[in-house]
Write a protein that holds these residues in place. Structure first.
Motif, PDB file in Angstrom:
ATOM      1  N   SER A   1     -71.434 120.481  96.831  1.00 45.52           N
ATOM      2  CA  SER A   1     -71.819 121.692  96.095  1.00 45.52           C
ATOM      3  C   SER A   1     -71.484 122.949  96.895  1.00 45.52           C
ATOM      4  N   HIS A   2     -71.872 122.946  98.179  1.00 47.23           N
ATOM      5  CA  HIS A   2     -71.597 124.111  99.025  1.00 47.23           C
ATOM      6  C   HIS A   2     -70.096 124.321  99.206  1.00 47.23           C
ATOM      7  N   LYS A   3     -69.391 123.241  99.498  1.00 49.90           N
ATOM      8  CA  LYS A   3     -67.944 123.329  99.737  1.00 49.90           C
ATOM      9  C   LYS A   3     -67.221 123.842  98.500  1.00 49.90           C
ATOM     10  N   SER A   4     -67.567 123.310  97.336  1.00 46.91           N
ATOM     11  CA  SER A   4     -66.909 123.726  96.100  1.00 46.91           C
ATOM     12  C   SER A   4     -67.231 125.172  95.750  1.00 46.91           C
ATOM     13  N   ALA A   5     -68.465 125.583  95.990  1.00 48.48           N
ATOM     14  CA  ALA A   5     -68.846 126.978  95.734  1.00 48.48           C
ATOM     15  C   ALA A   5     -68.017 127.924  96.612  1.00 48.48           C
ATOM     16  N   LEU A   6     -67.855 127.581  97.873  1.00 48.49           N
ATOM     17  CA  LEU A   6     -67.062 128.407  98.784  1.00 48.49           C
ATOM     18  C   LEU A   6     -65.618 128.513  98.304  1.00 48.49           C
ATOM     19  N   VAL A   7     -65.044 127.380  97.906  1.00 46.16           N
ATOM     20  CA  VAL A   7     -63.648 127.346  97.436  1.00 46.16           C
ATOM     21  C   VAL A   7     -63.466 128.204  96.189  1.00 46.16           C
ATOM     22  N   ASN A   8     -64.479 128.225  95.327  1.00 48.76           N
ATOM     23  CA  ASN A   8     -64.383 128.953  94.057  1.00 48.76           C
ATOM     24  C   ASN A   8     -64.915 130.382  94.134  1.00 48.76           C
ATOM     25  N   GLY A   9     -65.186 130.841  95.339  1.00 51.76           N
ATOM     26  CA  GLY A   9     -65.603 132.227  95.526  1.00 51.76           C
ATOM     27  C   GLY A   9     -67.016 132.532  95.087  1.00 51.76           C
ATOM     28  N   LEU A  10     -67.853 131.490  94.996  1.00 55.08           N
ATOM     29  CA  LEU A  10     -69.248 131.675  94.612  1.00 55.08           C
ATOM     30  C   LEU A  10     -70.132 131.739  95.852  1.00 55.08           C
ATOM     31  N   ASN A  11     -71.155 132.552  95.806  1.00 54.92           N
ATOM     32  CA  ASN A  11     -72.130 132.562  96.891  1.00 54.92           C
ATOM     33  C   ASN A  11     -72.948 131.272  96.839  1.00 54.92           C
ATOM     34  N   THR A  12     -73.272 130.756  98.005  1.00 55.44           N
ATOM     35  CA  THR A  12     -74.037 129.509  98.063  1.00 55.44           C
ATOM     36  C   THR A  12     -75.023 129.559  99.219  1.00 55.44           C
ATOM     37  N   VAL A  13     -76.240 129.121  98.958  1.00 55.60           N
ATOM     38  CA  VAL A  13     -77.314 129.137  99.954  1.00 55.60           C
ATOM     39  C   VAL A  13     -77.745 127.707 100.265  1.00 55.60           C
ATOM     40  N   GLY A  14     -77.819 127.406 101.553  1.00 55.92           N
ATOM     41  CA  GLY A  14     -78.317 126.114 102.000  1.00 55.92           C
ATOM     42  C   GLY A  14     -79.749 126.248 102.473  1.00 55.92           C
ATOM     43  N   VAL A  15     -80.632 125.474 101.880  1.00 53.38           N
ATOM     44  CA  VAL A  15     -82.046 125.484 102.278  1.00 53.38           C
ATOM     45  C   VAL A  15     -82.252 124.358 103.283  1.00 53.38           C
ATOM     46  N   LEU A  16     -82.758 124.710 104.449  1.00 48.09           N
ATOM     47  CA  LEU A  16     -82.816 123.779 105.569  1.00 48.09           C
ATOM     48  C   LEU A  16     -84.216 123.212 105.789  1.00 48.09           C
ATOM     49  N   GLY A  17     -84.256 122.009 106.336  1.00 48.26           N
ATOM     50  CA  GLY A  17     -85.530 121.369 106.667  1.00 48.26           C
ATOM     51  C   GLY A  17     -85.824 121.448 108.154  1.00 48.26           C
ATOM     52  N   HIS A  18     -85.372 122.531 108.787  1.00 47.68           N
ATOM     53  CA  HIS A  18     -85.552 122.730 110.231  1.00 47.68           C
ATOM     54  C   HIS A  18     -85.339 124.200 110.542  1.00 47.68           C
ATOM     55  N   GLY A  19     -85.442 124.564 111.812  1.00 41.25           N
ATOM     56  CA  GLY A  19     -85.247 125.951 112.208  1.00 41.25           C
ATOM     57  C   GLY A  19     -83.788 126.366 112.205  1.00 41.25           C
ATOM     58  N   LEU A  20     -83.565 127.686 112.291  1.00 37.25           N
ATOM     59  CA  LEU A  20     -82.205 128.217 112.241  1.00 37.25           C
ATOM     60  C   LEU A  20     -81.503 128.185 113.597  1.00 37.25           C
ATOM     61  N   ASP A  21     -82.082 127.500 114.556  1.00 40.61           N
ATOM     62  CA  ASP A  21     -81.433 127.349 115.854  1.00 40.61           C
ATOM     63  C   ASP A  21     -80.514 126.139 115.892  1.00 40.61           C
ATOM     64  N   ARG A  22     -80.389 125.436 114.763  1.00 35.95           N
ATOM     65  CA  ARG A  22     -79.544 124.251 114.697  1.00 35.95           C
ATOM     66  C   ARG A  22     -79.020 124.067 113.273  1.00 35.95           C
ATOM     67  N   ILE A  23     -78.030 123.202 113.140  1.00 34.07           N
ATOM     68  CA  ILE A  23     -77.519 122.798 111.831  1.00 34.07           C
ATOM     69  C   ILE A  23     -77.586 121.282 111.768  1.00 34.07           C
ATOM     70  N   TYR A  24     -78.190 120.772 110.694  1.00 28.21           N
ATOM     71  CA  TYR A  24     -78.291 119.322 110.508  1.00 28.21           C
ATOM     72  C   TYR A  24     -77.867 118.985 109.078  1.00 28.21           C
ATOM     73  N   PRO A  25     -76.927 118.042 108.950  1.00 26.19           N
ATOM     74  CA  PRO A  25     -76.184 117.365 110.023  1.00 26.19           C
ATOM     75  C   PRO A  25     -75.167 118.295 110.675  1.00 26.19           C
ATOM     76  N   ALA A  26     -74.883 118.017 111.952  1.00 29.84           N
ATOM     77  CA  ALA A  26     -74.010 118.892 112.744  1.00 29.84           C
ATOM     78  C   ALA A  26     -72.617 119.012 112.141  1.00 29.84           C
ATOM     79  N   GLU A  27     -72.166 117.965 111.437  1.00 24.63           N
ATOM     80  CA  GLU A  27     -70.836 117.980 110.829  1.00 24.63           C
ATOM     81  C   GLU A  27     -70.675 119.078 109.785  1.00 24.63           C
ATOM     82  N   HIS A  28     -71.789 119.591 109.290  1.00 29.23           N
ATOM     83  CA  HIS A  28     -71.724 120.600 108.238  1.00 29.23           C
ATOM     84  C   HIS A  28     -71.774 122.027 108.775  1.00 29.23           C
ATOM     85  N   ARG A  29     -71.661 122.166 110.083  1.00 29.09           N
ATOM     86  CA  ARG A  29     -71.636 123.501 110.677  1.00 29.09           C
ATOM     87  C   ARG A  29     -70.459 124.323 110.132  1.00 29.09           C
TER      88      ARG A  29
END
Length: 286
Positions: free
Chosen positions: A158-186
């Motif tokens: 969903s995020h990847k496709s939104a970016l490709v199509n020029g749409l804004n996309t927000v990721g809601v995280l289950g942790h603090g903003l000092d990390r990205i999980y999973p790391a592959e999605h940085r």
């Protein structure tokens, strides 16, 4: 230092207080700062306020931790959103259990005209990702904000496709903003900061613990006008999000699948129970 913000963060950090209870305390005392400055004797008069909670409110520890968090968000250009602020997601504000405080790193309007959350299984099939891509592409050139949880599978698609199509996309995280999980999605997260954003209720240092994700899901459901389930097994986080959306009186949509397809069991169940609208393309949502 912003003393109002320090009290807001501190209240959120008080163990076991919960967002519903915190909002009641704010209303009862007339403000967040007033809660901390109220005498223990008067706090004891408030229903459901026990001595353990009062001791936590009087503890210097939460204030100290809040001060540390302010330094973190200032350093990393993170915007705190208190539930009474204009920039706080107003749809989420209407949910009784919506967080009293959010942390946001991004550049989009969380109160844009149309907000659609898209969720689904972490083990997405090729057909599922194709359908997800196709539907999101049909929202191109609209002012639709795409929300998801930055997890594997349909979330990432969903995020990847939104970016490709020029749409804004927000990721809601289950942790603090000092990390990205999973790391592959940085790689997606870094792009989203300038084309949407990252949102969480958790302070820095919070790990992606299992119990955090159902809490995350209520934000995904609550800040959106509608939730689309692309693929879902008979149990899982995407169904939790769907039923939260139903509880919040939001529209829920689902992609139907073959009866024996495990990845479609959840979607088919939602449709069968008449709690989700069957859709074939974006026109069924718009």
């Amino acid at each position: 230092m912003n003393s109002d913000l320090q009290y807001q963060i501190a209240l959120k950090l008080v163990p076991k207080i919960g967002d519903i209870h915190a909002k009641k305390l704010i209303a009862y005392c007339g403000g967040v700062e007033a809660i901390f400055k109220e005498t223990s004797k008067n706090l004891q008069k408030i229903p459901q306020i026990g001595n353990v909670l009062i001791r936590s409110l009087k503890s210097a520890e939460v204030m100290s931790r809040a001060e540390k968090e302010i330094k973190f968000i200032e350093k990393h250009n993170i915007k705190p959103l208190f539930f009474l602020d204009e920039d706080y997601p107003q749809r989420l504000k209407n949910c009784d259990d919506g967080p009293i405080l959010l942390y946001y790193k991004g550049n989009t309007d969380l109160n844009t005209a149309q907000v659609l959350s898209i969720v689904g299984t972490r083990q997405a099939s090729e057909q599922g990702t194709e359908i997800c891509d196709e539907i999101i592409s049909q929202f191109k050139d609209t002012n639709t904000l795409i929300v998801s949880g930055l997890a594997y599978g349909i979330d990432a698609c969903s995020h990847k496709s939104a970016l490709v199509n020029g749409l804004n996309t927000v990721g809601v995280l289950g942790h603090g903003l000092d990390r990205i999980y999973p790391a592959e999605h940085r790689k997606y997260a870094e792009k989203m900061v300038s084309q949407g954003g990252l949102l969480t209720e958790f302070v820095s240092g919070s790990k992606p613990n299992r119990e955090n994700f159902p809490m995350r899901n209520r934000i995904v459901a609550g800040m959106s006008d509608a939730t689309l389930v692309v693929e879902s097994k008979a149990r899982g986080g995407s169904l939790i999000t769907a039923f939260l959306a139903i509880d919040y009186n939001r529209d829920v949509f689902a992609i139907p699948g073959r009866p024996k397809d495990k990845n479609s069991a959840g979607c088919n169940m939602l449709i069968k129970r008449n709690v989700a609208h069957l859709i074939n393309n974006a026109n069924d949502i718009k």
